[in-house]
Design an enzyme around this catalytic site. Structure first.
Site, mmCIF file in Angstrom:
data_model
loop_
_atom_site.group_PDB
_atom_site.id
_atom_site.type_symbol
_atom_site.label_atom_id
_atom_site.label_comp_id
_atom_site.label_asym_id
_atom_site.label_seq_id
_atom_site.Cartn_x
_atom_site.Cartn_y
_atom_site.Cartn_z
ATOM 1 C CG ASP A 80 -1.821 -1.181 1.315
ATOM 2 O OD1 ASP A 80 -2.338 -1.603 0.279
ATOM 3 O OD2 ASP A 80 -1.993 -1.708 2.422
ATOM 4 N N GLY A 169 -10.490 -9.161 8.388
ATOM 5 C CA GLY A 169 -11.657 -9.830 7.837
ATOM 6 C C GLY A 169 -12.988 -9.213 8.201
ATOM 7 C CG ASN A 212 -13.456 -1.941 5.970
ATOM 8 O OD1 ASN A 212 -13.390 -1.666 7.164
ATOM 9 N ND2 ASN A 212 -12.638 -2.811 5.393
ATOM 10 C CB ALA A 213 -13.583 3.494 8.469
ATOM 11 C CG ASP A 215 -7.710 1.007 1.486
ATOM 12 O OD1 ASP A 215 -6.776 0.816 2.274
ATOM 13 O OD2 ASP A 215 -8.146 0.128 0.730
ATOM 14 C CB SER A 232 -11.864 -1.543 1.764
ATOM 15 O OG SER A 232 -11.428 -2.857 1.551
ATOM 16 C CD GLU A 271 -8.707 -3.771 -0.886
ATOM 17 O OE1 GLU A 271 -9.182 -3.699 0.251
ATOM 18 O OE2 GLU A 271 -7.936 -4.690 -1.234
#
Length: 490
Positions: A80, A169, A212-213, A215, A232, A271
């Site tokens: 990343d 996950g 999903n918090a 990226d 994501s 994502e």
């Protein structure tokens, strides 16, 4: 010519064998397995003649190249990558996901380059340990083993480092913020000050949709309004308004979030959003499909564009990325497996990939860089696969004491290879880079190593390695012979 393993493809300063993980798939849904076949024939519109990078020690600097940048030094494990350049010094920095199991503290890692992204050095971690408030946030279960997915953005002299923590996950995640006044770790004012949570999940966003918090990617709209792209899997990618100098969402930002990307397929494998403004267009880069599975990763980079930062973002075929659109920009090719987790700075695409050419640790996550080319307003990368070879190998050389002597090698391949030189003064038992010597690279790609003949360099062994992302080739050993004035052996 021999083809040994290339030394230095892993970062010796880091714990060998540790893999980086930033998985975000819901535990209840598996991403679609759209395997990316190696593309060894499609060279895109650039063709196989694309000019690429020069050696790290180039003296005649050409115009910025287009295509893959061959990197060397400490280039793994990097996952990343967030690329940023210190405009005052020209130093390139990459911030990356921390090592798993809290190795080296598990916090965000930092890497630097002083030659336009060719040679990289490991600078350490942002902090020695994960902030205590993050462990408190996740105290009802498993604690995060590392911090993920950094983004670095400069505003008004302050650097904003966004990073994420998550329970593997799940979408039990938080994106947080740290600030600094400098990127230089040697500056006495260098300190990343933790500013706490920015946005967390699970919570409702846009009519009850879950997200999903992780990226985060920061972009500024045409009217000067700053935004954070984030998300994501789950329901995909959202755009949230933030404000300066806090760098955090404005009141009501979640309720007013714009839903940018939703693939409407099981698991919704998308994502790593990154929005990049260029020539009046906003380009939304995302990663599709399965990350973090080594050689089985199907990650790939897709892109769409919009005249408005809030979208809609359409691909080259006019398909909305909210609904399955997205033009594939970068996919698996050759030894570059599962590229993604991208950022863009000054037309350079930074990404990680799983290195199939790494014989020491197969599919180790590695830094990739591509200088983007633009055709009809769309970014293009060169996915030509041509492993590095030596077309001209160095030969034995001799010189009188006090004179200079040169060894020359030329490489071919795509991306344009580097030529790395090594010497040995113990009959090949150990090898090192030549000390205090800068090889030069000519316009035709020939790399020349110049040494001075001294009594200590008589019998010195020399070898050259041509290397790029897809392979390497090392020359046979050659010898420097030092003679005395008059032509006799010293």
């Amino acid at each position: 010519m021999a083809r040994p393993r290339l030394a230095g493809r892993t970062a010796a300063a880091l714990a060998a064998g540790l893999l980086l993980l930033a998985p975000v798939a819901p535990a209840s849904s598996a991403p679609a397995d759209n395997s990316a076949a190696a593309n060894t024939s499609t060279a895109t519109a650039l063709g196989a003649t694309t000019i690429a990078t020069t050696s790290a020690a180039t003296t005649n600097t050409p115009a910025p190249p287009i295509g893959g940048i061959t990197v060397t030094g400490d280039t793994s494990p990097i996952h990343d990558p967030a690329l940023i350049v210190d405009e005052r010094t020209g130093t390139w920095y990459v911030y990356s996901t921390g090592l798993v199991n809290r190795e080296n503290g598990g916090t965000i890692q930092v890497w630097s380059s002083h030659d336009d992204g060719v040679t990289w050095a490991y600078e350490g971690t942002v902090w020695d340990e994960i902030p205590a408030w993050i462990d408190e946030h996740f105290s009802d279960g498993d604690l995060p083993g590392n911090l993920w997915a950094p983004e670095v953005h400069e505003h008004d002299g302050t650097y904003y480092l966004y990073y994420s923590a998550s329970r593997f996950g799940t979408n039990n995640s938080v994106t947080a913020l740290a600030t600094n006044t400098t990127l230089n770790p040697d500056d006495p004012d260098y300190e990343w000050v933790d500013q706490g949570a920015v946005i967390s999940s699970p919570q409702e966003i846009e009519n009850g949709k879950a997200f999903n918090a992780i990226d985060a990617g920061i972009v500024t709209g045409a009217d000067g309004t700053p935004y954070m792209a984030i998300g994501s899997y789950w329901y995909g990618i959202f755009l949230v308004e933030i404000s300066w100098p806090s760098g955090k969402p404005v009141d009501g930002a979640l309720a007013d979030a714009v839903h940018l990307v939703d693939r409407f397929q099981p698991g919704n494998p998308v994502e790593a959003p990154y929005v990049y403004e260029r020539d009046g267009w906003y380009y939304l880069f995302v990663s599709f499909d399965r990350c973090c599975a080594g050689g089985d990763s199907t990650y790939k980079v897709a892109v769409g564009r919009s005249r408005d930062v809030t979208g809609p973002y359409l691909d080259k075929d006019g398909r909305d990325m909210f609904g399955g659109g997205g033009t594939i920009l970068l996919d698996t090719h050759g030894a570059i497996v599962g590229p993604g987790g991208q950022s863009v700075y000054d037309d350079v695409l930074a990404f990680h990939y799983y290195d199939a050419a790494n014989e020491d640790i197969p599919y180790f996550p590695t830094l990739g860089l591509q200088r983007l080319y633009w055709i009809d307003g769309w970014p293009v990368v060169d996915m030509t696969v041509d492993p590095a070879t030596l077309t001209v190998a160095p030969a034995d050389a001799s010189a009188r004491i006090g004179r200079k002597v040169s060894f020359t090698a030329t490489a071919a391949g795509s991306p344009r290879p580097l030529v790395l030189w090594e010497v040995s003064d113990d009959d090949g038992a150990t090898w090192r880079a030549p000390a205090k010597v800068r090889p030069t690279t000519s316009a035709d790609g020939a790399s020349t190593l110049t040494l001075r003949a001294t009594p200590d360099t008589d019998g010195l062994l020399v070898r050259a390695t041509a290397t790029n992302a897809h392979g390497s080739e090392t020359s046979d050993l050659v010898t420097l012979t030092v003679t005395r004035p008059g032509g006799g052996k010293r």
